[in-house]
Design an enzyme around this catalytic site. Structure first.
Site, PDB file in Angstrom:
ATOM      1  N   GLU A  49     -26.955  24.821  14.585  1.00 37.46           N
ATOM      2  CA  GLU A  49     -27.209  23.640  15.449  1.00 37.46           C
ATOM      3  C   GLU A  49     -26.072  23.441  16.444  1.00 37.46           C
ATOM      4  O   GLU A  49     -25.702  22.307  16.750  1.00 37.46           O
ATOM      5  CB  GLU A  49     -27.330  22.386  14.593  1.00 37.46           C
ATOM      6  CG  GLU A  49     -28.689  21.788  14.384  1.00 37.46           C
ATOM      7  CD  GLU A  49     -29.805  22.270  15.254  1.00 37.46           C
ATOM      8  OE1 GLU A  49     -30.665  22.968  14.716  1.00 37.46           O
ATOM      9  OE2 GLU A  49     -29.856  21.945  16.452  1.00 37.46           O
TER      10      GLU A  49
HETATM   11  C1  LIG Z   1     -28.427  30.510   8.238  1.00 39.06           C
HETATM   12  C2  LIG Z   1     -28.647  30.320   9.697  1.00 39.06           C
HETATM   13  C3  LIG Z   1     -29.740  29.578  10.132  1.00 39.06           C
HETATM   14  C4  LIG Z   1     -29.974  29.437  11.501  1.00 39.06           C
HETATM   15  N1  LIG Z   1     -31.114  28.807  11.929  1.00 39.06           N
HETATM   16  C5  LIG Z   1     -31.449  28.882  13.249  1.00 39.06           C
HETATM   17  C6  LIG Z   1     -32.729  28.438  13.701  1.00 39.06           C
HETATM   18  O1  LIG Z   1     -33.546  27.934  12.931  1.00 39.06           O
HETATM   19  N2  LIG Z   1     -33.035  28.598  15.003  1.00 39.06           N
HETATM   20  C7  LIG Z   1     -32.177  29.155  15.903  1.00 39.06           C
HETATM   21  O2  LIG Z   1     -32.528  29.272  17.068  1.00 39.06           O
HETATM   22  N3  LIG Z   1     -30.945  29.559  15.510  1.00 39.06           N
HETATM   23  C8  LIG Z   1     -30.570  29.446  14.202  1.00 39.06           C
HETATM   24  N4  LIG Z   1     -29.350  29.895  13.796  1.00 39.06           N
HETATM   25  C9  LIG Z   1     -28.433  30.424  14.771  1.00 39.06           C
HETATM   26  C10 LIG Z   1     -27.238  29.509  15.003  1.00 39.06           C
HETATM   27  O3  LIG Z   1     -27.624  28.343  15.664  1.00 39.06           O
HETATM   28  C11 LIG Z   1     -26.178  30.331  15.756  1.00 39.06           C
HETATM   29  O4  LIG Z   1     -25.659  31.269  14.835  1.00 39.06           O
HETATM   30  C12 LIG Z   1     -25.085  29.471  16.340  1.00 39.06           C
HETATM   31  O5  LIG Z   1     -25.573  28.672  17.385  1.00 39.06           O
HETATM   32  C13 LIG Z   1     -23.914  30.298  16.878  1.00 39.06           C
HETATM   33  O6  LIG Z   1     -24.354  31.338  17.682  1.00 39.06           O
HETATM   34  P1  LIG Z   1     -23.840  32.829  17.383  1.00 39.06           P
HETATM   35  O7  LIG Z   1     -24.064  33.103  15.946  1.00 39.06           O
HETATM   36  O8  LIG Z   1     -24.438  33.737  18.363  1.00 39.06           O
HETATM   37  O9  LIG Z   1     -22.281  32.762  17.584  1.00 39.06           O
HETATM   38  P2  LIG Z   1     -21.515  32.997  18.965  1.00 39.06           P
HETATM   39  O10 LIG Z   1     -22.155  32.205  20.054  1.00 39.06           O
HETATM   40  O11 LIG Z   1     -21.338  34.444  19.172  1.00 39.06           O
HETATM   41  O12 LIG Z   1     -20.117  32.321  18.643  1.00 39.06           O
HETATM   42  C14 LIG Z   1     -19.059  32.984  17.937  1.00 39.06           C
HETATM   43  C15 LIG Z   1     -17.830  32.066  17.981  1.00 39.06           C
HETATM   44  O13 LIG Z   1     -17.412  31.890  19.342  1.00 39.06           O
HETATM   45  C16 LIG Z   1     -17.359  30.503  19.659  1.00 39.06           C
HETATM   46  N5  LIG Z   1     -17.795  30.323  21.045  1.00 39.06           N
HETATM   47  C17 LIG Z   1     -18.924  30.780  21.614  1.00 39.06           C
HETATM   48  N6  LIG Z   1     -18.961  30.398  22.913  1.00 39.06           N
HETATM   49  C18 LIG Z   1     -17.853  29.685  23.164  1.00 39.06           C
HETATM   50  C19 LIG Z   1     -17.328  28.989  24.289  1.00 39.06           C
HETATM   51  N7  LIG Z   1     -17.966  28.957  25.468  1.00 39.06           N
HETATM   52  N8  LIG Z   1     -16.143  28.355  24.182  1.00 39.06           N
HETATM   53  C20 LIG Z   1     -15.494  28.350  22.999  1.00 39.06           C
HETATM   54  N9  LIG Z   1     -15.940  28.980  21.884  1.00 39.06           N
HETATM   55  C21 LIG Z   1     -17.108  29.629  21.969  1.00 39.06           C
HETATM   56  C22 LIG Z   1     -18.275  29.809  18.656  1.00 39.06           C
HETATM   57  O14 LIG Z   1     -17.893  28.464  18.436  1.00 39.06           O
HETATM   58  C23 LIG Z   1     -18.094  30.689  17.419  1.00 39.06           C
HETATM   59  O15 LIG Z   1     -16.980  30.252  16.694  1.00 39.06           O
HETATM   60  C24 LIG Z   1     -29.072  30.007  12.433  1.00 39.06           C
HETATM   61  C25 LIG Z   1     -27.964  30.725  11.982  1.00 39.06           C
HETATM   62  C26 LIG Z   1     -27.764  30.907  10.641  1.00 39.06           C
HETATM   63  C27 LIG Z   1     -26.594  31.741  10.197  1.00 39.06           C
END
Ligand SMILES: Cc1cc2nc3c(=O)[nH]c(=O)nc-3n(C[C@H](O)[C@H](O)[C@H](O)COP(=O)(O)OP(=O)(O)OC[C@H]3O[C@@H](n4cnc5c(N)ncnc54)[C@H](O)[C@@H]3O)c2cc1C
Length: 594
Positions: A440
């Site tokens: 989220e």
């Molecule tokens: C169990 C689980 C359930 C989920 N359920 C859903 C769902 O139902 N629907 C859905 O759509 N998604 C879902 N997600 C996805 C989840 O919302 C994302 O994993 C989350 O938004 C982070 O995206 P990412 O994993 O690509 O991390 P990334 O975006 O790659 O981030 C990696 C790190 O970099 C940081 N970061 C990224 N961009 C920036 C920035 N501009 N400035 C500073 N820091 C930054 C982040 O804070 C994080 O610490 C789920 C994930 C999991 C693991």
């Protein structure tokens, strides 16, 4: 150690922090009165304790699995879901027009705590369905509403949120799922979504996916994203189910926690024809609609943090009363003392209780403002409450979910070695809680949202008015002059002053070097949560002294509020220094020197 809904604590937070009496007196909650709210919470508590809690540990062990292309949830899940729907629990806050009960957001938010305390792996399914209902209700065409909302509200069909793709997580501007318009006005979708919670399961006859995708001629970036409703099973004009849509679950992730909640890889349009979908809202404005769903979902996820913290606290308390080690100051005879008598364990348990209750209060105040923003007859009041929801949502989400992890970790510690062993259940809370600061919108992104988007609202007036409100409670605490309040007023005064100073500093930094403001965003959000949470607990202490009598309304709120102010809110001035002075060192090493 079975779960017991903390009904007295919840009612106390609703009355003291969220101003329940005033909301009822002003008719802002409709017809409902305090006794009915309590009765709903008690019934939800029974369902949580009797139906959901007993499935939680077994569901964690079995997990959800992909079997022959279909997701199989753990034994008992389908029956529990059907009982949940039959009890009307999925429809609490939905509009009566669609079969809902039109209950206030505060009631639905509290119910969300209970489902997730009892069984977080289960609680996620209704959480996402509610978010989907909100988005469809707000922006979908009447025809889509008529077809989908009644079945989603009744719990016959569930909902999902499909944002994430392998290369598009926090930054959705890069998402690649395609949508192509058809002659009849519908769309065909092609692409892969990952991490989709309850993307497939057998709990309901249909699953309604809300999917972000891009039209062929869409502008680049977030301005070119549209939102589509894509049913798993297509629906005939008369509402009966037709053929399977071109959408499949291609995998279920193996993960650290919430094993029972299927986290799915979803493929749209694999067969070639494309998954049939319908536009929600306007073309290229999909992210705005999704934000409706995300704000509600962010508060609900904050409440999951509260929920896990509450459950971990109950479990730790139970263990600390049973487990005997060493001798305490109160020990007599040769017997070892229950560990709850040791000062350090008492500190641990007080920390767990105080953090949990502070986070709960922040979430319930956010829910309160949601109700005012929706239900007040005064446009200015609605707008002000809407701004407050915007300001508090990232705090409710990030502070509470960080608390969920911290409290679950303390819970493991209270159990000693047994905390590391799965059979006590403490470890499951620790594993389950860890997703909360990630999904989220990560807590880092929440902090940047607070600093970059929410502090500048109305030229800073929204946050400054909020801080002025916090100060009014601090003054009331000081003026009360109660010896049992100790240094509560003084420490909270320092915390709120630190928040005001850090806020002003960030305001200046945003005008110049934005990176220096963002470098301190996470400590700033923590400072915000500590100041706000401390003040809400102090409101509870003031109310406690007014009401008198009974443990939940008497000594506990004062002790918890004082403990929070004197031992946890004391971090606030240090956090203010970190925000103000920490940017230079944080950014001193270039990325390639790290
Ligand atoms: C169990 C689980 C359930 C989920 N359920 C859903 C769902 O139902 N629907 C859905 O759509 N998604 C879902 N997600 C996805 C989840 O919302 C994302 O994993 C989350 O938004 C982070 O995206 P990412 O994993 O690509 O991390 P990334 O975006 O790659 O981030 C990696 C790190 O970099 C940081 N970061 C990224 N961009 C920036 C920035 N501009 N400035 C500073 N820091 C930054 C982040 O804070 C994080 O610490 C789920 C994930 C999991 C693991």
């Amino acid at each position: 150690m079975t779960y017991q809904a903390p009904v007295d604590d919840i009612m106390h937070a609703l009355k003291s922090a969220a101003g329940l009496d005033e909301l009822i007196a002003r008719g802002l909650l409709g017809e409902i009165d305090e006794a009915t709210i309590r009765a709903v919470i008690e019934e939800a508590g029974k369902f949580g304790a009797e139906v959901l809690d007993p499935l939680s540990a077994a569901g964690d062990k079995t997990g959800s699995k992909l079997v022959n292309g279909k997701v199989k949830t753990p034994p008992g899940w389908r029956e529990a879901y059907q009982a949940f729907a039959a009890g009307g629990w999925g429809s609490l806050s939905a509009a009566e027009e669609w079969g809902g009960q039109n209950l206030p957001s505060i009631v639905a938010t509290v119910a969300g705590e209970i489902w997730n305390s009892a069984n977080m792996g289960f609680g996620l399914c209704p959480l996402l369905t509610l978010g989907a209902i909100d988005a469809i209700e707000a922006q979908a065409s009447d025809a889509l509403k008529q077809t989908y909302l009644p079945k989603m509200v009744s719990g016959e069909w569930s909902g999902t949120m499909n944002l994430t793709e392998p290369h598009a997580g926090s930054d959705l501007s890069q998402l690649k799922t395609r949508a192509v318009k058809q002659a009849d006005g519908s769309y065909r979708l092609f692409g892969t979504k990952i991490f989709i919670t309850y993307g497939d399961h057998e709990l309901t006859d249909n699953i309604i996916h809300l999917v972000l995708a891009r039209l062929p001629d869409a502008p680049p970036g977030t301005r070119g994203i549209s939102l589509f409703l894509v049913p798993k099973i297509l629906v005939n004009d008369d509402g009966t189910l037709a053929a399977h849509n071109d959408v499949v679950c291609a995998g279920v992730e193996h993960k650290l926690g919430i094993h029972a909640s299927p986290t799915c890889v979803m493929k749209y349009g694999e067969k070639g024809e494309g998954a049939l979908g319908y536009l929600v809202g306007e073309e290229n404005r999909g992210l705005n609609v999704m934000f409706i769903m995300m704000n509600a979902a962010r508060l609900a996820v904050g409440m999951q943090g509260v929920a896990v913290a509450e459950r971990a606290t109950q479990r730790a308390l139970g263990y600390a009363r049973e487990r005997r080690q060493g001798r305490s100051a109160a020990s007599t005879g040769a017997q070892m003392a229950p560990i709850i008598e040791h000062a350090d364990i008492r500190r641990s348990l007080m920390t767990m209780k105080a953090l949990t209750q502070a986070a709960r209060a922040i979430c319930l105040v956010t829910a309160r403002e949601t109700d005012v923003a929706r239900r007040s007859k005064d446009a200015a009041e609605r707008a002000a409450a809407g701004h407050r929801v915007a300001l508090l949502t990232p705090v409710a989400k990030a502070f509470s979910t960080d608390i969920g992890c911290e409290v679950a970790s303390i819970g493991v510690q209270v159990h000693g070695g047994m905390g590391f062993i799965e059979e006590t259940g403490a470890a499951q809370h620790y594993r389950d809680a860890r997703i909360l600061p990630i999904y989220e919108g990560t807590n880092g992104i929440q902090a940047m949202d607070l600093v970059g988007r929410k502090l500048p609202l109305e030229g800073g007036k929204v946050v400054m008015d909020y801080i002025a409100d916090l100060n009014r409670t601090v003054e009331a605490v000081r003026a009360s002059n109660r010896p049992e309040f100790g240094r509560m007023g003084e420490r909270l005064g320092e915390a709120v002053a630190a928040l005001a100073e850090a806020t002003r500093w960030i305001g200046g930094a945003l005008e110049g070097d934005v990176d220096s403001a963002f470098a301190g965003a996470v400590p700033y959000l923590r400072l915000f949560g500590l100041a706000a949470g401390g003040v809400y607990l102090a409101k509870g202490a003031l109310a406690g002294t007014r009401n008198g009598g009974g443990e939940a309304h008497g000594a506990q709120p004062i002790a918890i509020a004082r403990f929070f102010a004197e031992t946890l809110a004391t971090a606030a001035p240090g956090l203010k220094d970190s925000v103000r002075d920490g940017a230079a060192a944080t950014l001193m090493l270039a990325p390639d020197a790290l």
